[in-house]
Design a protein around this motif. Sequence first.
Motif, PDB file in Angstrom:
ATOM      1  N   VAL A   1     -24.326  -7.507  53.464  1.00  0.00           N
ATOM      2  CA  VAL A   1     -24.061  -7.805  51.847  1.00  0.00           C
ATOM      3  C   VAL A   1     -23.459  -6.376  51.490  1.00  0.00           C
ATOM      4  CG1 VAL A   1     -25.529  -7.925  49.603  1.00  0.00           C
ATOM      5  CG2 VAL A   1     -26.288  -9.098  51.509  1.00  0.00           C
ATOM      6  N   ASN A   2     -22.408  -6.580  50.696  1.00  0.00           N
ATOM      7  CA  ASN A   2     -21.646  -5.288  50.141  1.00  0.00           C
ATOM      8  C   ASN A   2     -21.945  -5.533  48.693  1.00  0.00           C
ATOM      9  OD1 ASN A   2     -20.500  -4.374  52.600  1.00  0.00           O
ATOM     10  ND2 ASN A   2     -19.062  -6.243  52.524  1.00  0.00           N
ATOM     11  N   LEU A   3     -22.379  -4.271  48.138  1.00  0.00           N
ATOM     12  CA  LEU A   3     -22.685  -4.079  46.796  1.00  0.00           C
ATOM     13  C   LEU A   3     -21.855  -3.098  46.478  1.00  0.00           C
ATOM     14  CD1 LEU A   3     -24.249  -4.671  44.169  1.00  0.00           C
ATOM     15  CD2 LEU A   3     -26.141  -3.275  45.043  1.00  0.00           C
ATOM     16  N   VAL A   4     -20.910  -3.159  45.427  1.00  0.00           N
ATOM     17  CA  VAL A   4     -20.025  -2.175  44.534  1.00  0.00           C
ATOM     18  C   VAL A   4     -20.618  -2.042  43.152  1.00  0.00           C
ATOM     19  CG1 VAL A   4     -17.776  -1.614  43.974  1.00  0.00           C
ATOM     20  CG2 VAL A   4     -18.234  -2.766  46.140  1.00  0.00           C
ATOM     21  N   ALA A   5     -21.357  -0.971  43.075  1.00  0.00           N
ATOM     22  CA  ALA A   5     -22.024  -0.593  41.720  1.00  0.00           C
ATOM     23  C   ALA A   5     -21.210   0.285  40.695  1.00  0.00           C
ATOM     24  CB  ALA A   5     -23.350   0.054  41.909  1.00  0.00           C
ATOM     25  N   ASP A   6     -20.278  -0.252  40.166  1.00  0.00           N
ATOM     26  CA  ASP A   6     -19.438   0.421  39.067  1.00  0.00           C
ATOM     27  C   ASP A   6     -20.457   0.587  37.925  1.00  0.00           C
ATOM     28  OD1 ASP A   6     -17.545   0.856  40.752  1.00  0.00           O
ATOM     29  OD2 ASP A   6     -16.345  -0.921  40.166  1.00  0.00           O
TER      30      ASP A   6
ATOM     31  N   ALA B   1     -30.914  -7.215  57.073  1.00  0.00           N
ATOM     32  CA  ALA B   1     -29.530  -7.543  56.888  1.00  0.00           C
ATOM     33  C   ALA B   1     -28.674  -5.744  56.852  1.00  0.00           C
ATOM     34  CB  ALA B   1     -29.267  -7.853  55.297  1.00  0.00           C
ATOM     35  N   THR B   2     -27.546  -5.950  56.844  1.00  0.00           N
ATOM     36  CA  THR B   2     -26.643  -4.523  56.557  1.00  0.00           C
ATOM     37  C   THR B   2     -26.614  -4.667  55.269  1.00  0.00           C
ATOM     38  OG1 THR B   2     -26.233  -4.744  58.887  1.00  0.00           O
ATOM     39  CG2 THR B   2     -24.716  -3.106  57.453  1.00  0.00           C
ATOM     40  N   LEU B   3     -27.004  -3.543  54.498  1.00  0.00           N
ATOM     41  CA  LEU B   3     -26.515  -3.672  53.056  1.00  0.00           C
ATOM     42  C   LEU B   3     -25.739  -2.396  52.664  1.00  0.00           C
ATOM     43  CD1 LEU B   3     -26.810  -3.971  50.134  1.00  0.00           C
ATOM     44  CD2 LEU B   3     -28.858  -2.480  50.224  1.00  0.00           C
ATOM     45  N   SER B   4     -24.485  -2.523  52.328  1.00  0.00           N
ATOM     46  CA  SER B   4     -23.642  -1.211  52.294  1.00  0.00           C
ATOM     47  C   SER B   4     -23.491  -1.230  50.765  1.00  0.00           C
ATOM     48  CB  SER B   4     -22.248  -1.573  52.753  1.00  0.00           C
ATOM     49  OG  SER B   4     -22.375  -1.957  54.177  1.00  0.00           O
ATOM     50  N   VAL B   5     -23.616  -0.021  50.257  1.00  0.00           N
ATOM     51  CA  VAL B   5     -23.555   0.236  48.584  1.00  0.00           C
ATOM     52  C   VAL B   5     -22.443   1.193  48.363  1.00  0.00           C
ATOM     53  CG1 VAL B   5     -24.996   0.750  46.749  1.00  0.00           C
ATOM     54  CG2 VAL B   5     -25.950  -0.164  48.693  1.00  0.00           C
ATOM     55  N   SER B   6     -21.591   0.945  47.493  1.00  0.00           N
ATOM     56  CA  SER B   6     -20.620   1.977  46.962  1.00  0.00           C
ATOM     57  C   SER B   6     -20.574   1.880  45.626  1.00  0.00           C
ATOM     58  CB  SER B   6     -19.342   1.638  47.900  1.00  0.00           C
ATOM     59  OG  SER B   6     -19.079   0.321  47.666  1.00  0.00           O
ATOM     60  N   GLY B   7     -19.432   2.416  45.110  1.00  0.00           N
ATOM     61  CA  GLY B   7     -19.221   2.478  43.474  1.00  0.00           C
ATOM     62  C   GLY B   7     -19.323   3.596  42.825  1.00  0.00           C
ATOM     63  N   ASP B   8     -18.917   3.569  41.648  1.00  0.00           N
ATOM     64  CA  ASP B   8     -18.630   4.791  40.518  1.00  0.00           C
ATOM     65  C   ASP B   8     -19.761   4.908  39.910  1.00  0.00           C
ATOM     66  OD1 ASP B   8     -16.015   5.249  41.674  1.00  0.00           O
ATOM     67  OD2 ASP B   8     -15.375   3.764  40.291  1.00  0.00           O
TER      68      ASP B   8
END
Length: 194
Positions: A51-56, A68-75
Motif C-alpha cells: 500500500v502506497n499512501l501519499v499524504a499531502d 503488508a509493506t506500507l509506504s508513506v510519503s507526501g507534503d
Amino acid sequence: DANIVLDKKATLSVKEGVTLESLTVNANANITVAEGASVAKVTIAKKASEVNLVADGSVGNVILDSKATLSVSGDTKKAVAITSNAEGASINSSIKTDVTLNADASVSLSKGAEGSSVKAGNESVTPTVDNKTDSSVTVTDSTGKDTTVESGKSETITPDTNTGDDNSSGGGTSNGGGSSSGGSSSGGSSSTGG
C-alpha cells in the motif's frame, strides 16, 4: 461522513475539500490524500500486501492489520500516526510518523521523516528501525525506556527482559537430606546364660 472500502487493487485520490471518516484497504492500493482533503482513519487489512499512501492533506490514524509493506510519503506537515498489529509488516516513511508496533515489524525512515518516533506497544515486540533521516530517532519500549537510533544506523531493539521481576530466587535449598537416622541395631546379643 463517508466510509470507503477497497476490496480490489485500486488507485484512489481523495480530492481537496473531501473528508473521509474511514478508508478500509483490503487489497493492494495507491492512495493519495490531496492538500485540503482529510482521512480520519485508514485500516489496511486482509489481502493487502503493498500500500502506497501519499499524504499531502491530513491523515489521522493508519492501522496496519495485514503483513503488508506500507509506504508513506507526501507534503503533510502533521505527523501521521501508524499502529501496526501485524507481525512481519514493514513501514517505509519519508514523512514524520509516530509509529506504534504491537507486533514485530520493521520501520524504515528516510529523509523527510525527521522527528518521527517508534514505540513498542507491548514487552514482546522487537522493532527493527532503519534510520536514513538526518537526525536521530527515539525508539521507546513498552516500559518507557528510550533507545536512540542515530542517523544512518539500523538497529533491532530487543525487549529488555532484565526488569528484575522474574522471581528465580536461587533454587539451591535442597534441605539437607543427610540425616539417615542412625541405624544402630539395638544390641540383639542378650543370650541369657543357660
